[in-house]
Design a protein around this motif. Structure first.
Motif, PDB file in Angstrom:
ATOM      1  N   GLY A   1       0.808  -1.209   0.000  1.00  0.00           N
ATOM      2  CA  GLY A   1       0.000   0.000   0.000  1.00  0.00           C
ATOM      3  C   GLY A   1       0.844   1.263   0.000  1.00  0.00           C
ATOM      4  O   GLY A   1       0.361   2.335  -0.329  1.00  0.00           O
TER       5      GLY A   1
ATOM      6  N   THR B   1       0.788   3.680  -2.977  1.00  0.00           N
ATOM      7  CA  THR B   1      -0.444   4.282  -3.470  1.00  0.00           C
ATOM      8  C   THR B   1      -0.390   5.781  -3.620  1.00  0.00           C
ATOM      9  O   THR B   1      -1.247   6.359  -4.250  1.00  0.00           O
TER      10      THR B   1
ATOM     11  N   ALA C   1      -3.181  -0.646   6.899  1.00  0.00           N
ATOM     12  CA  ALA C   1      -4.431  -1.319   6.607  1.00  0.00           C
ATOM     13  C   ALA C   1      -5.099  -1.899   7.851  1.00  0.00           C
ATOM     14  O   ALA C   1      -5.990  -1.297   8.420  1.00  0.00           O
TER      15      ALA C   1
ATOM     16  N   TRP D   1      -9.768   1.548   1.550  1.00  0.00           N
ATOM     17  CA  TRP D   1      -8.910   1.141   0.438  1.00  0.00           C
ATOM     18  C   TRP D   1      -9.754   0.680  -0.743  1.00  0.00           C
ATOM     19  O   TRP D   1     -10.676  -0.116  -0.597  1.00  0.00           O
TER      20      TRP D   1
ATOM     21  N   ALA E   1      -5.959   4.847  -1.649  1.00  0.00           N
ATOM     22  CA  ALA E   1      -6.424   5.185  -0.306  1.00  0.00           C
ATOM     23  C   ALA E   1      -7.392   6.355  -0.359  1.00  0.00           C
ATOM     24  O   ALA E   1      -7.125   7.374  -1.011  1.00  0.00           O
TER      25      ALA E   1
END
Length: 373
Positions: free
Chosen positions: A35, A38, A290, A313, A327
């Motif tokens: 992540g 992102t 997360a 997400w 995100a």
């Protein structure tokens, strides 16, 4: 056993691993991106238009003052049944935000991460009026059902004997496109349970509406997949592919493509590994980004509610492959527990700031409705 492989901190598209022959090992594919790839460190939203997928509009607050809303399931007509983990209450909430207290579910023993969690409405509800709930009881976690006629009828056992603990109780239940009930369980910090095909802990179960092992299950029991740590999100795409969120230990949370009989590696592997006996995840994040709980599919994307990550997400998916995660609303609403697609195509998301790990804000906990455009 599996050796944990370092993940790339940035990548473009995430490629799902290809499956081998039935019963064979899955061949690891390219490393998923985390992540962290992102966008800016601030967690700003990357425009979803670049992916060709739907993007969420500004949410409206549907309900507030709730006590850890955990599960959401829709009745015919559009009203939702919502569970509160800590109070053991079942609520009925209309799309306009009217909240009715249906009553407490008997036998629930809240504590730690346990309590009244998942809820599912029978696919034949118009005929049988059945509602299913997953909760922590005195001796176990269990799935029970009752007839719902604007009140909670007598409970009937569906699946009992699921291991319980202070943490990692799983709890998500959902009916699949095949009409079978899927049950996500945790290994309650007894990691050996995940690799025991005869245990109900650390699994995704697939059962008939009466709780028996579903026809076609790979091991002749209720187990559909194994080697899980703590699954709390289940969602199917339009091609009937099942995806699941999974909490990692200290490093990596996952989204997995769930396939019959596969072993997802816990506790031998966290994240991506190089052991062909285990399935690699479609994508991973760090646990700070997360801690994904609820999962929905809508508008060509998976939507994962982040607890510790405090963000929604979005993961575009196509043909079982995952795109770059996006995100949304980082830190705006605190801990997010559940994401579910409503009958009108919007996304209902619950906060979880009163679960003992959050910082409650005025109005918490609440349900937010995101239009998808």
């Amino acid at each position: 056993m599996g050796k944990i492989t370092a993940l790339a901190l940035a990548a473009a598209l995430l490629t799902a691993c290809s499956s081998g022959p039935p019963g064979g090992a899955r061949t690891p594919g390219p490393l998923p991106a985390t992540g962290a790839a992102t966008g800016p460190a601030t967690g700003a939203t990357t425009p979803a238009a670049r992916t060709g997928a739907a993007s969420p509009g500004r949410p409206r607050e549907l309900a507030r003052g709730l006590d850890v809303p955990w599960g959401v399931a829709f009745l015919p007509g559009g009203d939702a049944l919502v569970t509160e983990r800590n109070s053991s209450r079942l609520l009925r909430i209309t799309p306009q935000g009217k909240v009715t207290d249906v009553g407490g579910v008997p036998g629930v023993r809240p504590g730690g991460e346990g309590g009244l969690m998942g809820v599912a409405v029978s696919p034949g509800f118009d005929r049988d009026r059945l509602v299913y709930v997953y909760f922590t009881a005195a001796a176990d976690n269990r799935v029970m059902r009752f007839r719902y006629d604007d009140r909670i009828g007598p409970l009937q056992e569906v699946v009992t004997g699921i291991p319980k603990g202070a943490n990692h109780n799983g709890g998500r239940i959902a009916f699949g496109p095949d009409g079978m009930l899927y049950v996500a369980t945790g290994e309650v910090y007894r990691t050996e349970l995940a690799q025991d095909k005869n245990s109900l802990g650390g699994k995704i179960l697939r059962v008939t509406p009466d709780g028996e092992a579903a026809p076609g299950n790979p091991f002749g029991n209720r187990v559909w997949t194994w080697g899980h740590r703590n699954v709390q999100g289940l969602a199917w795409d339009e091609a009937r592919r099942l995806y699941a969120t999974e909490f990692g230990q200290d490093r990596l949370d996952e989204i997995n493509l769930i396939e019959k009989g596969r072993n997802y590696g816990w506790p031998e592997v966290e994240g991506v590994g190089d052991d062909r006996d285990f399935v690699n995840p479609l994508l991973t994040w760090t646990t700070e980004e997360a801690s994904p709980s609820g999962l929905a599919y809508a508008g060509g994307s998976l939507w994962a509610a982040g607890l510790r990550g405090e963000r929604l997400w979005q993961v575009p998916v196509k043909d079982g492959r995952a795109g770059r995660p996006i995100a949304h609303h980082t830190g705006e609403y605190g801990r997010l527990r559940t994401a579910v697609r409503a009958p009108d195509g919007s996304l209902w998301v619950t906060t979880s700031n009163r679960d003992g790990r959050g910082s409650p804000r005025r109005g918490d906990d609440r349900i937010l409705v995101f239009p998808l455009r």
